[in-house]
Design a protein around this motif. Structure first.
Motif, PDB file in Angstrom:
ATOM      1  N   VAL A 136     -43.526 -26.081  13.031  1.00 54.23           N
ATOM      2  CA  VAL A 136     -42.653 -25.053  13.581  1.00 54.23           C
ATOM      3  C   VAL A 136     -43.272 -24.651  14.916  1.00 54.23           C
ATOM      4  CG1 VAL A 136     -41.745 -22.718  13.279  1.00 54.23           C
ATOM      5  CG2 VAL A 136     -41.911 -24.270  11.311  1.00 54.23           C
ATOM      6  N   VAL A 137     -42.539 -24.873  15.996  1.00 51.58           N
ATOM      7  CA  VAL A 137     -43.047 -24.596  17.335  1.00 51.58           C
ATOM      8  C   VAL A 137     -43.471 -23.131  17.431  1.00 51.58           C
ATOM      9  CG1 VAL A 137     -42.413 -24.477  19.777  1.00 51.58           C
ATOM     10  CG2 VAL A 137     -41.647 -26.409  18.378  1.00 51.58           C
ATOM     11  N   THR A 138     -44.646 -22.916  18.009  1.00 46.06           N
ATOM     12  CA  THR A 138     -45.161 -21.575  18.239  1.00 46.06           C
ATOM     13  C   THR A 138     -45.153 -21.319  19.739  1.00 46.06           C
ATOM     14  OG1 THR A 138     -46.587 -21.752  16.300  1.00 46.06           O
ATOM     15  CG2 THR A 138     -47.125 -20.030  17.912  1.00 46.06           C
ATOM     16  N   PRO A 139     -44.285 -20.420  20.219  1.00 44.68           N
ATOM     17  CA  PRO A 139     -44.243 -20.157  21.662  1.00 44.68           C
ATOM     18  C   PRO A 139     -45.621 -19.745  22.184  1.00 44.68           C
ATOM     19  CG  PRO A 139     -42.410 -19.091  20.560  1.00 44.68           C
ATOM     20  CD  PRO A 139     -43.321 -19.601  19.483  1.00 44.68           C
ATOM     21  N   GLY A 140     -46.010 -20.332  23.312  1.00 47.48           N
ATOM     22  CA  GLY A 140     -47.281 -20.010  23.937  1.00 47.48           C
ATOM     23  C   GLY A 140     -48.460 -20.812  23.421  1.00 47.48           C
ATOM     24  N   SER A 141     -48.276 -21.564  22.344  1.00 42.82           N
ATOM     25  CA  SER A 141     -49.370 -22.359  21.797  1.00 42.82           C
ATOM     26  C   SER A 141     -49.418 -23.708  22.508  1.00 42.82           C
ATOM     27  CB  SER A 141     -49.168 -22.575  20.296  1.00 42.82           C
ATOM     28  OG  SER A 141     -50.184 -23.402  19.776  1.00 42.82           O
ATOM     29  N   ASP A 142     -50.616 -24.180  22.837  1.00 43.57           N
ATOM     30  CA  ASP A 142     -50.726 -25.482  23.492  1.00 43.57           C
ATOM     31  C   ASP A 142     -51.031 -26.606  22.496  1.00 43.57           C
ATOM     32  OD1 ASP A 142     -53.304 -24.741  22.927  1.00 43.57           O
ATOM     33  OD2 ASP A 142     -54.099 -25.140  24.930  1.00 43.57           O
ATOM     34  N   ASP A 143     -50.927 -26.289  21.192  1.00 39.24           N
ATOM     35  CA  ASP A 143     -51.064 -27.319  20.166  1.00 39.24           C
ATOM     36  C   ASP A 143     -50.019 -27.056  19.084  1.00 39.24           C
ATOM     37  OD1 ASP A 143     -52.027 -25.212  18.634  1.00 39.24           O
ATOM     38  OD2 ASP A 143     -54.116 -25.886  18.703  1.00 39.24           O
ATOM     39  N   ARG A 144     -50.153 -27.651  17.934  1.00 34.16           N
ATOM     40  CA  ARG A 144     -49.160 -27.505  16.865  1.00 34.16           C
ATOM     41  C   ARG A 144     -49.158 -26.120  16.243  1.00 34.16           C
ATOM     42  NH1 ARG A 144     -49.851 -31.732  12.479  1.00 34.16           N
ATOM     43  NH2 ARG A 144     -47.787 -31.071  11.839  1.00 34.16           N
ATOM     44  N   GLY A 145     -50.181 -25.343  16.442  1.00 31.10           N
ATOM     45  CA  GLY A 145     -50.216 -24.016  15.854  1.00 31.10           C
ATOM     46  C   GLY A 145     -50.393 -24.059  14.357  1.00 31.10           C
ATOM     47  N   THR A 146     -50.065 -22.945  13.671  1.00 30.00           N
ATOM     48  CA  THR A 146     -50.325 -22.821  12.234  1.00 30.00           C
ATOM     49  C   THR A 146     -49.066 -22.787  11.391  1.00 30.00           C
ATOM     50  OG1 THR A 146     -50.348 -20.419  12.390  1.00 30.00           O
ATOM     51  CG2 THR A 146     -52.464 -21.551  12.664  1.00 30.00           C
ATOM     52  N   ARG A 147     -47.906 -22.842  12.027  1.00 31.67           N
ATOM     53  CA  ARG A 147     -46.662 -22.669  11.283  1.00 31.67           C
ATOM     54  C   ARG A 147     -46.060 -24.018  10.903  1.00 31.67           C
ATOM     55  NH1 ARG A 147     -43.295 -18.223  14.548  1.00 31.67           N
ATOM     56  NH2 ARG A 147     -42.930 -19.997  15.911  1.00 31.67           N
ATOM     57  N   ARG A 148     -45.651 -24.133   9.617  1.00 37.28           N
ATOM     58  CA  ARG A 148     -45.086 -25.388   9.118  1.00 37.28           C
ATOM     59  C   ARG A 148     -43.954 -25.105   8.131  1.00 37.28           C
ATOM     60  NH1 ARG A 148     -48.507 -26.458  12.250  1.00 37.28           N
ATOM     61  NH2 ARG A 148     -50.174 -27.998  12.167  1.00 37.28           N
ATOM     62  N   VAL A 149     -43.078 -26.097   8.013  1.00 37.21           N
ATOM     63  CA  VAL A 149     -42.123 -26.186   6.918  1.00 37.21           C
ATOM     64  C   VAL A 149     -42.530 -27.423   6.131  1.00 37.21           C
ATOM     65  CG1 VAL A 149     -39.741 -26.733   6.296  1.00 37.21           C
ATOM     66  CG2 VAL A 149     -40.190 -25.033   8.066  1.00 37.21           C
ATOM     67  N   VAL A 150     -42.613 -27.273   4.811  1.00 38.78           N
ATOM     68  CA  VAL A 150     -42.915 -28.395   3.929  1.00 38.78           C
ATOM     69  C   VAL A 150     -41.703 -28.588   3.030  1.00 38.78           C
ATOM     70  CG1 VAL A 150     -44.419 -29.241   2.086  1.00 38.78           C
ATOM     71  CG2 VAL A 150     -45.401 -27.977   4.011  1.00 38.78           C
ATOM     72  N   THR A 151     -41.247 -29.832   2.919  1.00 44.81           N
ATOM     73  CA  THR A 151     -40.079 -30.130   2.083  1.00 44.81           C
ATOM     74  C   THR A 151     -40.488 -31.000   0.906  1.00 44.81           C
ATOM     75  OG1 THR A 151     -39.520 -32.132   3.345  1.00 44.81           O
ATOM     76  CG2 THR A 151     -38.512 -30.053   4.062  1.00 44.81           C
TER      77      THR A 151
END
Length: 159
Positions: free
Chosen positions: A121-136
């Protein structure tokens, strides 16, 4: 060396080269974008990825009482964008999107390896993948984590 043996040697070398190229491409080592090519505010480039696992339901009703629910409408807009991409089968903004989530800490219900897949899940202002995810899950369940898999909420698409 006879001409037949030379031909066999050339074919063997070509087969090895093709296999090595396929392994290299599938490992993702040749696809990374240098961090200097992106500014911290730029959205990562979008790459095509395989669609969601076959048979995945588009509407999932939470069933696991041990995992807190969250309404889809209450998720950050970027999480809803990611869910939309999953529903469409991509393309996804990060090369790791769609990889198998291994559930090593068993925070989600225990399933066979390959059952769960993770998406950034894109994190505005982050220059990497960040910590937010959706798992299916393979049968349509969707989970949200905003803290890099420390906690999960089961996504309820009815609200």
């Amino acid at each position: 060396m006879t001409s037949r043996n030379r031909l066999l040697a050339v074919v063997a070398v070509l087969v090895c080269a093709v296999v090595a190229a396929a392994v290299y491409a599938l490992s993702g080592t040749g696809k990374s974008t240098p961090s200097a090519a992106r500014s911290s505010s730029a959205r990562p480039s979008v790459t095509a990825k395989p669609s969601a696992p076959a048979g995945r339901a588009t509407t999932w009703v939470p069933t696991n009482a041990s995992i807190a629910d969250v309404c889809r409408s209450k998720l950050p807009s970027q999480a809803r964008d990611t869910l939309g991409l999953i529903d469409k089968g991509g393309p996804y903004p990060y090369r790791n999107d769609g990889i198998v989530f291994e559930n090593r800490e068993s925070r989600l219900p225990k399933q066979a390896t390959g059952y769960y897949h993770e998406y950034t899940v894109v994190t505005p202002g982050s220059d990497d993948r960040g910590t937010r995810r959706v798992v299916t899950g393979s049968v349509g369940e969707e989970y949200w984590t905003g803290d890099h898999y420390s906690t999960f909420q089961e996504i309820d698409s009815r609200c």
